[in-house]
Design a protein around this motif. Structure first.
Motif, PDB file in Angstrom:
ATOM      1  N   VAL A  97       0.833  -1.206   0.000  1.00 53.04           N
ATOM      2  CA  VAL A  97       0.000   0.000   0.000  1.00 53.04           C
ATOM      3  C   VAL A  97       0.866   1.255   0.000  1.00 53.04           C
ATOM      4  O   VAL A  97       0.618   2.206  -0.746  1.00 53.04           O
ATOM      5  CB  VAL A  97      -0.946   0.005   1.219  1.00 53.04           C
ATOM      6  CG1 VAL A  97      -1.642   1.349   1.356  1.00 53.04           C
ATOM      7  CG2 VAL A  97      -1.976  -1.102   1.096  1.00 53.04           C
ATOM      8  N   LEU A 125      -2.569  -8.017  -7.804  1.00 55.53           N
ATOM      9  CA  LEU A 125      -3.375  -6.910  -7.340  1.00 55.53           C
ATOM     10  C   LEU A 125      -2.496  -5.721  -6.961  1.00 55.53           C
ATOM     11  O   LEU A 125      -1.324  -5.889  -6.619  1.00 55.53           O
ATOM     12  CB  LEU A 125      -4.215  -7.301  -6.120  1.00 55.53           C
ATOM     13  CG  LEU A 125      -5.277  -8.390  -6.284  1.00 55.53           C
ATOM     14  CD1 LEU A 125      -4.712  -9.749  -5.896  1.00 55.53           C
ATOM     15  CD2 LEU A 125      -6.487  -8.083  -5.427  1.00 55.53           C
ATOM     16  N   LEU A 132      -2.815  -2.836  -4.088  1.00 54.49           N
ATOM     17  CA  LEU A 132      -3.572  -2.515  -2.884  1.00 54.49           C
ATOM     18  C   LEU A 132      -3.538  -1.004  -2.664  1.00 54.49           C
ATOM     19  O   LEU A 132      -2.470  -0.397  -2.640  1.00 54.49           O
ATOM     20  CB  LEU A 132      -2.983  -3.237  -1.676  1.00 54.49           C
ATOM     21  CG  LEU A 132      -2.823  -4.761  -1.823  1.00 54.49           C
ATOM     22  CD1 LEU A 132      -2.265  -5.356  -0.533  1.00 54.49           C
ATOM     23  CD2 LEU A 132      -4.146  -5.424  -2.178  1.00 54.49           C
ATOM     24  N   CYS A 167      -8.660  -2.841  -3.231  1.00 56.42           N
ATOM     25  CA  CYS A 167      -7.673  -3.206  -4.244  1.00 56.42           C
ATOM     26  C   CYS A 167      -8.252  -3.181  -5.653  1.00 56.42           C
ATOM     27  O   CYS A 167      -9.475  -3.152  -5.860  1.00 56.42           O
ATOM     28  CB  CYS A 167      -7.114  -4.594  -3.949  1.00 56.42           C
ATOM     29  SG  CYS A 167      -8.372  -5.891  -3.963  1.00 56.42           S
TER      30      CYS A 167
END
Length: 328
Positions: A152, A174, A176, A192
């Motif tokens: 993140v 993915l 995030l 996400c």
């Protein structure tokens, strides 16, 4: 001379940040004040830091025009007893282990061994929370959380193996965007985007506790993304319409509970009622319903019809459970 009005206030932190480097410049001073200060701080604070007629004397001007700190070493931050007591209390919260490693935790425990905690967890009684919260003491959970947190912070692309709430095994790459804690569920979840060929395919929410394995791919997601755009794309097409009465301070409690939600409120002065339009993430509809039902007769769900029907079914089910409990 009393330079700062309170210990470790905003201006203290700004000055301490600038004093970390032996030499700085006026541009850095202005940028730091603008980034870390209040909206109007840039109007007067730089004049207190940059050498002049009314400065605090923290820097001197070099021959090259730069700013040199007048102290030999950066300022040392000394914790007050109250801060130490608060930190000691936080060490008893298993969630803190998600953000610091074992070495740091052990070191803090040792340093605070003679400090009493500001409070104890058994002094609090938490209601309306699910019993099956995340296991924050699990080492695998902690490792997964830390990788997710770094992803993140730096927008790193991760590969995740995941088990959905229906038992389906899913995996994919993915990016995030944000990690959020749900007090109602006692769980951390991540907002996400699912990627295909490094392009956004869809958006979603994953519970950290359902991650089987998470791997940093070593790649960054370079496409600019906005968390506001993310939420807008997932927002329900029509809002939940809730009638709220002011009985038992209901409206104030309702607005506090749903402070983070986008909403529009109309007040009926004569009836002492409020009609609130509440926009929400359609994937969070079940949690929204549970939170609404916790207000009991203080609210009435007017729309959409399917949300009102779900509330009715849950209330009827609860009534039957209570009836069976009291039946001899």
């Amino acid at each position: 001379m009393n330079i700062f009005s309170e210990i470790y206030g905003t201006y203290f932190r700004i000055a301490a940040k600038l004093l970390e480097n032996e030499v700085t410049n006026e541009k850095t001073v202005y940028e730091t004040v603008k980034r870390k200060g209040f909206r109007d701080s840039v109007l007067f604070l730089p004049q207190k830091l940059i050498p002049g007629n009314d400065d605090w004397g923290l820097f001197s001007r070099t021959a090259d025009g730069d700013l040199k700190r007048v102290i030999n070493a950066p300022p040392v931050k000394v914790l007050t007893k109250l801060q130490k007591m608060w930190l000691k209390a936080k060490l008893s919260d298993p969630r803190i282990r998600l953000f610091i490693d074992n070495v740091t935790f052990t070191r803090l425990e040792k340093r605070l061994s003679d400090i009493p905690p500001l409070y104890r967890s058994d002094q609090f009684r938490i209601t309306d929370r699910f019993m099956d919260s995340d296991d924050f003491s699990d080492e695998r959970y902690r490792a997964n959380f830390r990788i997710a947190l770094e992803a993140v912070k730096h927008r790193r692309i991760v590969h995740i193996d995941y088990v959905s709430g229906h038992g389906r095994h899913l995996n994919g790459r993915l990016v995030l965007l944000k990690i959020e804690y749900s007090p109602k569920n006692g769980r951390f979840r991540a907002y996400c985007y699912l990627l295909r060929n490094d392009r956004i395919k869809s958006s979603g929410i994953i519970n950290i506790g359902r991650i089987v394995n998470i791997t940093d791919t070593g790649r960054y997601f370079r496409t600019p993304v906005s968390i506001d755009d993310y939420f807008s794309s997932r927002k329900c097409s029509s809002p939940a319409v809730i009638k709220v009465t002011d009985e038992r301070n209901g409206f104030e409690r309702f607005m506090l509970e749903f402070a983070a939600y986008e909403k529009h409120t109309v007040r009926d002065v004569e009836a002492k009622e409020y009609t609130v339009e509440l926009w929400y993430d359609h994937q969070d509809e079940t949690e929204l319903l549970i939170r609404l039902l916790s207000f009991g007769p203080v609210i009435e769900i007017l729309n959409p019809p399917h949300l009102r029907e779900q509330a009715k079914l849950r209330i009827e089910k609860q009534a039957k459970l209570l009836e069976n409990t009291h039946t001899p």
